[in-house]
Design a protein around this motif. Structure first.
Motif, PDB file in Angstrom:
ATOM      1  N   ASP B 441      66.879   2.793  34.852  1.00  0.00           N
ATOM      2  CA  ASP B 441      66.609   1.697  33.920  1.00  0.00           C
ATOM      3  C   ASP B 441      67.174   2.015  32.535  1.00  0.00           C
ATOM      4  O   ASP B 441      67.896   2.994  32.371  1.00  0.00           O
ATOM      5  CB  ASP B 441      65.103   1.396  33.870  1.00  0.00           C
ATOM      6  N   GLU B 442      66.860   1.185  31.553  1.00  0.00           N
ATOM      7  CA  GLU B 442      67.420   1.353  30.207  1.00  0.00           C
ATOM      8  C   GLU B 442      66.994   2.670  29.536  1.00  0.00           C
ATOM      9  O   GLU B 442      67.652   3.160  28.637  1.00  0.00           O
ATOM     10  CB  GLU B 442      66.994   0.183  29.326  1.00  0.00           C
ATOM     11  N   ASN B 443      65.833   3.183  29.974  1.00  0.00           N
ATOM     12  CA  ASN B 443      65.382   4.463  29.424  1.00  0.00           C
ATOM     13  C   ASN B 443      65.966   5.643  30.199  1.00  0.00           C
ATOM     14  O   ASN B 443      65.569   6.776  29.997  1.00  0.00           O
ATOM     15  CB  ASN B 443      63.862   4.541  29.468  1.00  0.00           C
ATOM     16  N   MET B 444      66.878   5.345  31.125  1.00  0.00           N
ATOM     17  CA  MET B 444      67.580   6.322  31.956  1.00  0.00           C
ATOM     18  C   MET B 444      66.673   6.945  33.025  1.00  0.00           C
ATOM     19  O   MET B 444      67.009   7.968  33.598  1.00  0.00           O
ATOM     20  CB  MET B 444      68.242   7.454  31.121  1.00  0.00           C
ATOM     21  N   GLU B 445      65.538   6.284  33.297  1.00  0.00           N
ATOM     22  CA  GLU B 445      64.648   6.801  34.337  1.00  0.00           C
ATOM     23  C   GLU B 445      65.079   6.255  35.702  1.00  0.00           C
ATOM     24  O   GLU B 445      65.389   5.075  35.854  1.00  0.00           O
ATOM     25  CB  GLU B 445      63.193   6.395  34.051  1.00  0.00           C
ATOM     26  N   THR B 446      65.103   7.137  36.691  1.00  0.00           N
ATOM     27  CA  THR B 446      65.515   6.728  38.037  1.00  0.00           C
ATOM     28  C   THR B 446      64.325   6.101  38.763  1.00  0.00           C
ATOM     29  O   THR B 446      63.244   5.959  38.181  1.00  0.00           O
ATOM     30  CB  THR B 446      66.013   7.939  38.848  1.00  0.00           C
ATOM     31  N   SER B 447      64.533   5.787  40.048  1.00  0.00           N
ATOM     32  CA  SER B 447      63.449   5.160  40.810  1.00  0.00           C
ATOM     33  C   SER B 447      62.301   6.142  41.029  1.00  0.00           C
ATOM     34  O   SER B 447      61.215   5.773  41.422  1.00  0.00           O
ATOM     35  CB  SER B 447      63.979   4.661  42.147  1.00  0.00           C
ATOM     36  N   LYS B 516      74.528  -3.853  35.008  1.00  0.00           N
ATOM     37  CA  LYS B 516      73.816  -5.092  35.379  1.00  0.00           C
ATOM     38  C   LYS B 516      73.708  -5.194  36.893  1.00  0.00           C
ATOM     39  O   LYS B 516      72.654  -5.516  37.421  1.00  0.00           O
ATOM     40  CB  LYS B 516      74.565  -6.306  34.817  1.00  0.00           C
ATOM     41  N   LYS B 517      74.827  -4.910  37.565  1.00  0.00           N
ATOM     42  CA  LYS B 517      74.859  -4.945  39.028  1.00  0.00           C
ATOM     43  C   LYS B 517      73.816  -3.984  39.584  1.00  0.00           C
ATOM     44  O   LYS B 517      73.109  -4.284  40.540  1.00  0.00           O
ATOM     45  CB  LYS B 517      76.232  -4.473  39.513  1.00  0.00           C
ATOM     46  N   MET B 518      73.738  -2.816  38.951  1.00  0.00           N
ATOM     47  CA  MET B 518      72.821  -1.784  39.423  1.00  0.00           C
ATOM     48  C   MET B 518      71.371  -2.258  39.290  1.00  0.00           C
ATOM     49  O   MET B 518      70.564  -2.053  40.181  1.00  0.00           O
ATOM     50  CB  MET B 518      73.053  -0.514  38.622  1.00  0.00           C
ATOM     51  N   TRP B 519      71.063  -2.926  38.153  1.00  0.00           N
ATOM     52  CA  TRP B 519      69.692  -3.398  37.963  1.00  0.00           C
ATOM     53  C   TRP B 519      69.354  -4.470  38.987  1.00  0.00           C
ATOM     54  O   TRP B 519      68.221  -4.598  39.417  1.00  0.00           O
ATOM     55  CB  TRP B 519      69.497  -3.916  36.528  1.00  0.00           C
TER      56      TRP B 519
END
Lengths: 150, 521
Positions: B441-447, B516-519
């Motif tokens: 995400d925008e905070n660079m945190e993964t799933s 964007k695609k990734m989100w």
């Protein structure tokens, strides 16, 4: 698509009459939007205008004091000083190759494609992180000359 | 010896450096203090370092940073050591693997001339059973994977106990993103540890001699290797702990196993992890792409700028992205003639100003061209290039031969995400970001909560954005581990805005689309 995106050289309009009248001018050959602010940040008089970091730089000639800080620091080596002195034309360009020429050396003057367009004489070398070299040549090639080879 | 004696930007201080002697296939080689086996061999004109597994084709250096397996050798009796990252020592005995009598002149290269069916070893050498141990040894020899001698001491693992260290934030990888992440995290007050595989931090910055673009806040206008120095000093000031020569091996039960100097194994138990492991260079499919002299652009930069080795006399560069264009300029500075930069697309991939710099020095950039084959017997002697049409298909009859002894591949990179995959982070394929990336995400945190990513391992981009991403990930990780205050949160928001600004141009657009695609994925 601009032609310079395919060829790798860009030929801006240079007003030779203005150059002759003013004696020397700064030429910025940076036509592409890239994230870089070095010239704006090193300029002591805020003569380089760039609102956002990716904007193309434009020069406010009235503010520019021709200190050459931008010429020396531009990471793209895309800023040059062109000048006329008497019967001669000259350029000041950054040079990052060996050997670094000495005053009085004769060099091959190159255009934007690396083609030799004439001979020049090195008039001054200013050492620094990037050495700046002043090369004098015939004023006829002022529009083309952008580099040299020793 | 093709060493770079003089360089306009770097000083290799040859006269102050100690000479070190070792042997390669019984021949004496002299290198300098600081050399790796591969750099010393290359400087002595030895380009064939090993032979390929099956057909015994000559192989040399490719990536130069221990990521491919092109240069495995036997060192003091221990097989499968990476020549490109093993430092030389006085009296070291280095041998090529599986060649008779040497890598240079290997009789088994006859295998390349025979048309052997793929997989014959699985059909032909199964019985009789009592011969199998012999076959096994024979195959290990011929395949070049080596046999360990009895006298080589086996590494002893202690029984069930390893030193364990608890930290708030562990950063894996000490390139620009990792350094900035560790620094930001430590500044938030988190106990931070940075582990780096190489002997010093700085990553790709260490090999860059050109002045950087980007924002003044992130050292634009400064040469890459100097940025590495400045960042290292700032990291030291921040109080983060740094472990070099330390490889993060894997993840298990909330702990990361790390191995220092290939010997000391220990465990790190972090509250949060930032992965900034960078990227691996891609190769390209063409005939003879394994010939010594075909190298990744990063490998060429490593040879030139870290070890002062002149990588060739005449070079062809494949790919006109910023890496290819910058490499062309760096090769010219090292005194190498650049025959051409070729690009398969109809326009130049990198910044115009980088292209203009090399055009001015007379280097041609041939767009709509690709490489058809490398030519040479034991090493590159030339390349055949060919024009392509608008569908990128080769145009018959437009082939051209270019004489050169070095072919540099600057055809992109793929993010290193192995450890993220192992930790169970969700991985998606996004071509705009360079291939497989861990969704973040925008905070660079993964799933996976508490696992963050930054820099090229989160999507291929450039150094300034890697540094900003690193800072965002470092702050996020520190906050997640319970450290940091509101002001740090505010700083992170500002950094996100800066990142957006940095990507607001034709080059950043691609990344924005990719993210964007990734989100959405």
């Amino acid at each position: 698509m601009h032609e310079w995106e395919c060829t790798g050289f860009f030929t801006p309009e240079i007003d030779l009459d203005k150059l002759k009248k003013k004696g020397k001018i700064l030429v910025i050959e940076c036509p592409q939007r890239i994230p870089c602010d070095v010239c704006r940040e090193v300029c002591p008089t805020n003569a380089i205008i760039m609102e956002k970091i990716s904007d193309v730089p434009t020069l406010n000639e009235e503010k520019c004091v021709l200190c050459l800080k931008c010429v020396e620091n531009c990471p793209g080596l895309a800023i040059f000083l062109l000048g006329v002195e008497g019967e001669k034309g000259y350029m000041v360009v950054p040079y990052e190759f060996l050997p670094i020429p000495k005053e009085g050396d004769e060099v091959k003057v190159l255009d934007r494609k690396g083609k030799e367009v004439g001979r020049g004489i090195v008039k001054e070398v200013r050492m620094g992180d990037t050495p700046l070299v002043k090369v004098e040549f015939s004023p006829d090639i002022l529009k083309e000359a952008r580099g040299f080879k020793t | 010896m093709p060493r770079i004696r003089e360089h306009p930007i770097l000083d290799f201080k040859w006269s102050e450096r100690k000479k070190i002697k070792f042997t390669f296939d019984s021949e004496e080689i002299i290198g300098y203090d600081g050399d790796t086996i591969a750099s010393a061999l290359y400087a002595s004109g030895k380009r064939v370092i090993r032979r390929s597994f099956k057909y015994h084709r000559p192989r040399g250096l490719f990536c130069g940073i221990g990521q491919c397996s092109s240069c495995l050798v036997k060192v003091n009796g221990i097989p499968n050591q990476k020549a490109c990252v093993t430092p030389i020592e006085e009296g070291m005995v280095v041998e090529s693997q599986g060649s008779i009598p040497s890598a240079e002149r290997d009789l088994l290269s006859l295998l390349d001339a025979l048309e052997l069916k793929h997989g014959i070893q699985y059909e032909k050498f199964l019985g009789p059973k009592f011969l199998r141990p012999l076959y096994f040894k024979l195959f290990n020899f011929v395949l070049g994977s080596g046999n360990v001698k009895e006298e080589v001491p086996k590494v002893k693992f202690s029984e069930g106990y390893y030193p364990e260290k608890e930290v708030d934030v562990l950063v894996i990888g000490g390139g620009p993103a990792g350094i900035c992440a560790a620094k930001a995290s430590a500044e938030c007050g988190a106990r931070t540890l940075l582990v780096e595989e190489r002997d010093r931090i700085g990553g790709e910055l260490l090999k860059q001699t050109h002045k950087f673009f980007g924002s003044r806040r992130y050292y634009s206008g400064m040469r890459g290797f100097r940025i590495a120095d400045v960042l290292s000093k700032e990291l030291e000031k921040s109080g983060a702990e740094v472990m070099v020569n330390t490889l993060a091996i894997g993840y298990l039960d909330g702990k990361i196993g790390v191995c220092r100097d290939e010997r000391e194994f220990s465990l790190v138990k972090p509250k949060c992890i930032v992965v900034s492991t960078g990227a691996t260079e891609r190769t390209l499919m063409f005939e003879n792409n394994d010939l010594p002299g075909v190298m990744g652009a990063g490998g060429v930069q490593t040879l030139m700028h870290l070890y002062g080795v002149k990588p060739g006399e005449e070079a062809l560069i494949v790919g006109s992205g910023n890496v290819g264009l910058i490499l062309a300029y760096q090769l010219l500075q090292a005194g190498v003639e650049v025959k051409a930069v070729i690009e398969i697309l109809p326009k130049i991939g990198g910044y115009f100003v980088h292209a203009a710099k090399i055009r001015r020095m007379g280097v041609e950039i041939l767009t709509s061209h690709t490489i058809k084959r490398a030519v040479g017997r034991k090493e590159v002697e030339g390349a055949e290039i060919v024009k392509v049409d608008e569908n990128l298909r080769e145009i018959e009859g437009s082939e051209r031969f270019i004489e050169c002894d070095l072919i540099c591949l600057a055809v992109g990179m793929s993010p290193n995400i192995e450890i993220l995959r192992q930790m169970g982070c969700e991985v998606v394929y996004i071509p705009e970001l360079g291939g497989f990336v861990a969704k973040h995400d925008e905070n660079m945190e993964t799933s996976r909560a508490g696992v963050f990513v930054a820099g090229d391992s989160s999507g291929i981009e450039e150094a300034t954005t890697a540094m900003i991403e690193g800072e965002i990930a470092g702050i996020s990780a520190a906050l997640k581990s319970g450290k940091g205050r509101k002001e740090h949160e505010e700083r992170r928001e500002k950094l996100k805005m800066l990142l957006e600004e940095m990507r607001d141009n034709p080059f950043g657009e691609r990344v924005v689309i990719g993210k964007k695609k990734m989100w959405g994925a």
